[in-house]
Design a protein around this motif. Structure first.
Motif, PDB file in Angstrom:
ATOM      1  N   UNK A   1       1.279  -1.370   0.117  1.00  0.00           N
ATOM      2  CA  UNK A   1      -0.230  -0.023  -0.255  1.00  0.00           C
ATOM      3  C   UNK A   1       0.980   1.260  -0.211  1.00  0.00           C
ATOM      4  N   UNK A   2       1.708   1.197   0.938  1.00  0.00           N
ATOM      5  CA  UNK A   2       2.590   2.128   1.268  1.00  0.00           C
ATOM      6  C   UNK A   2       3.470   2.314  -0.335  1.00  0.00           C
ATOM      7  N   UNK A   3       4.087   1.824  -0.021  1.00  0.00           N
ATOM      8  CA  UNK A   3       5.387   1.762  -1.737  1.00  0.00           C
ATOM      9  C   UNK A   3       4.703   1.477  -3.619  1.00  0.00           C
ATOM     10  N   UNK A   4       3.989   0.450  -3.139  1.00  0.00           N
ATOM     11  CA  UNK A   4       2.686   0.495  -4.897  1.00  0.00           C
ATOM     12  C   UNK A   4       1.989   1.428  -4.848  1.00  0.00           C
ATOM     13  N   UNK A   5       1.419   1.465  -3.448  1.00  0.00           N
ATOM     14  CA  UNK A   5       0.120   2.548  -4.410  1.00  0.00           C
ATOM     15  C   UNK A   5       0.486   3.821  -3.765  1.00  0.00           C
ATOM     16  N   UNK A   6       0.747   3.827  -2.881  1.00  0.00           N
ATOM     17  CA  UNK A   6       0.771   5.545  -2.516  1.00  0.00           C
ATOM     18  C   UNK A   6       2.114   6.229  -3.746  1.00  0.00           C
ATOM     19  N   UNK A   7       3.301   5.468  -3.376  1.00  0.00           N
ATOM     20  CA  UNK A   7       4.739   5.903  -3.894  1.00  0.00           C
ATOM     21  C   UNK A   7       5.175   6.579  -2.835  1.00  0.00           C
ATOM     22  N   UNK A   8       5.466   6.202  -1.920  1.00  0.00           N
ATOM     23  CA  UNK A   8       6.509   6.680  -1.281  1.00  0.00           C
ATOM     24  C   UNK A   8       7.697   5.087  -1.240  1.00  0.00           C
ATOM     25  N   UNK A   9       8.275   5.755  -0.334  1.00  0.00           N
ATOM     26  CA  UNK A   9      10.000   4.747  -0.332  1.00  0.00           C
ATOM     27  C   UNK A   9       9.834   3.669   0.722  1.00  0.00           C
ATOM     28  N   UNK A  10       9.840   2.612   1.005  1.00  0.00           N
ATOM     29  CA  UNK A  10       9.508   1.319   2.251  1.00  0.00           C
ATOM     30  C   UNK A  10      10.591   2.101   3.303  1.00  0.00           C
ATOM     31  N   UNK A  11      11.771   2.999   2.814  1.00  0.00           N
ATOM     32  CA  UNK A  11      12.471   2.853   4.254  1.00  0.00           C
ATOM     33  C   UNK A  11      11.429   3.469   5.696  1.00  0.00           C
ATOM     34  N   UNK A  12      10.334   4.270   4.584  1.00  0.00           N
ATOM     35  CA  UNK A  12       9.165   5.265   5.136  1.00  0.00           C
ATOM     36  C   UNK A  12       8.517   4.886   6.317  1.00  0.00           C
ATOM     37  N   UNK A  13       8.598   3.338   6.273  1.00  0.00           N
ATOM     38  CA  UNK A  13       7.660   2.276   7.401  1.00  0.00           C
ATOM     39  C   UNK A  13       8.079   2.646   8.595  1.00  0.00           C
ATOM     40  N   UNK A  14       9.758   2.244   8.370  1.00  0.00           N
ATOM     41  CA  UNK A  14      10.593   2.607   9.368  1.00  0.00           C
ATOM     42  C   UNK A  14      10.128   3.775  10.188  1.00  0.00           C
ATOM     43  N   UNK A  15      10.346   5.127   9.508  1.00  0.00           N
ATOM     44  CA  UNK A  15      10.855   6.423   9.996  1.00  0.00           C
ATOM     45  C   UNK A  15       9.079   6.427  10.850  1.00  0.00           C
ATOM     46  N   UNK A  16       8.000   6.443   9.976  1.00  0.00           N
ATOM     47  CA  UNK A  16       6.796   6.661  11.291  1.00  0.00           C
ATOM     48  C   UNK A  16       6.759   5.836  11.802  1.00  0.00           C
ATOM     49  N   UNK A  17       6.892   4.596  11.290  1.00  0.00           N
ATOM     50  CA  UNK A  17       6.503   3.791  13.720  1.00  0.00           C
ATOM     51  C   UNK A  17       7.316   4.046  14.186  1.00  0.00           C
ATOM     52  N   UNK A  18       8.815   3.674  13.562  1.00  0.00           N
ATOM     53  CA  UNK A  18       9.864   4.468  14.904  1.00  0.00           C
ATOM     54  C   UNK A  18       8.854   5.404  16.183  1.00  0.00           C
ATOM     55  N   UNK A  19       8.652   6.788  15.642  1.00  0.00           N
ATOM     56  CA  UNK A  19       8.159   8.372  15.782  1.00  0.00           C
ATOM     57  C   UNK A  19       6.825   7.600  16.249  1.00  0.00           C
ATOM     58  N   UNK A  20       6.027   6.884  15.595  1.00  0.00           N
ATOM     59  CA  UNK A  20       4.568   6.610  16.655  1.00  0.00           C
ATOM     60  C   UNK A  20       4.870   6.322  17.715  1.00  0.00           C
ATOM     61  N   UNK A  21       5.792   5.286  17.753  1.00  0.00           N
ATOM     62  CA  UNK A  21       6.072   4.788  19.118  1.00  0.00           C
ATOM     63  C   UNK A  21       6.319   5.373  20.273  1.00  0.00           C
ATOM     64  N   UNK A  22       7.631   5.913  19.818  1.00  0.00           N
ATOM     65  CA  UNK A  22       8.245   7.460  20.419  1.00  0.00           C
ATOM     66  C   UNK A  22       7.587   8.212  20.759  1.00  0.00           C
TER      67      UNK A  22
END
Length: 130
Positions: A39-60
């Protein structure tokens, strides 16, 4: 019921639901669940590493909102949550997703606003308690 007690209940209900939403989506992003990656990379067009950034910042951000003290850090967390969820909302709008795909991020924006607005004085930032 007194207004102060009502406000405290609204704050904690909104904050706990917000935290649950951020933790659950943050974990899904950090473990790079297959559907989320597609959904993030193929459909919305964001790089996969964006998931790591979002995930870490959400938990923090959840930790920052839930722990006592540090009101300035809480302000940053609320702002980060708002930017992430408004970005998600507009990303789904940009690819003409149906409302069912847009509603989860809109719901989290409402929870962000409720949690921020009804937070107790001890959790609010002011220049006198910084």
């Amino acid at each position: 019921m007194k207004a102060e007690k009502r406000n405290r209940i609204i704050y904690w209900v909104a904050t706990l639901w917000l935290s649950l939403g951020m933790v659950s989506t943050g974990i899904v992003q950090l473990i790079r669940q297959e559907d989320e990656v597609a959904r993030t990379s193929e459909y919305l067009g964001y790089p996969v590493y964006f998931l790591t950034i979002l995930g870490v910042w959400k938990l923090l951000g959840v930790v920052a909102v839930l722990i006592p003290k540090n009101p300035l850090l809480k302000e940053w967390a609320y702002a980060g949550f708002f930017f992430a969820m408004s970005g998600a909302t507009f990303s789904h709008i940009a690819v003409s997703d149906p409302i069912s795909e847009i509603l989860p991020s809109l719901f989290l924006i409402v929870l962000i606003a409720l949690s921020w607005y009804f937070r107790p004085e001890s959790r609010k930032f002011s220049l006198t308690n910084s």
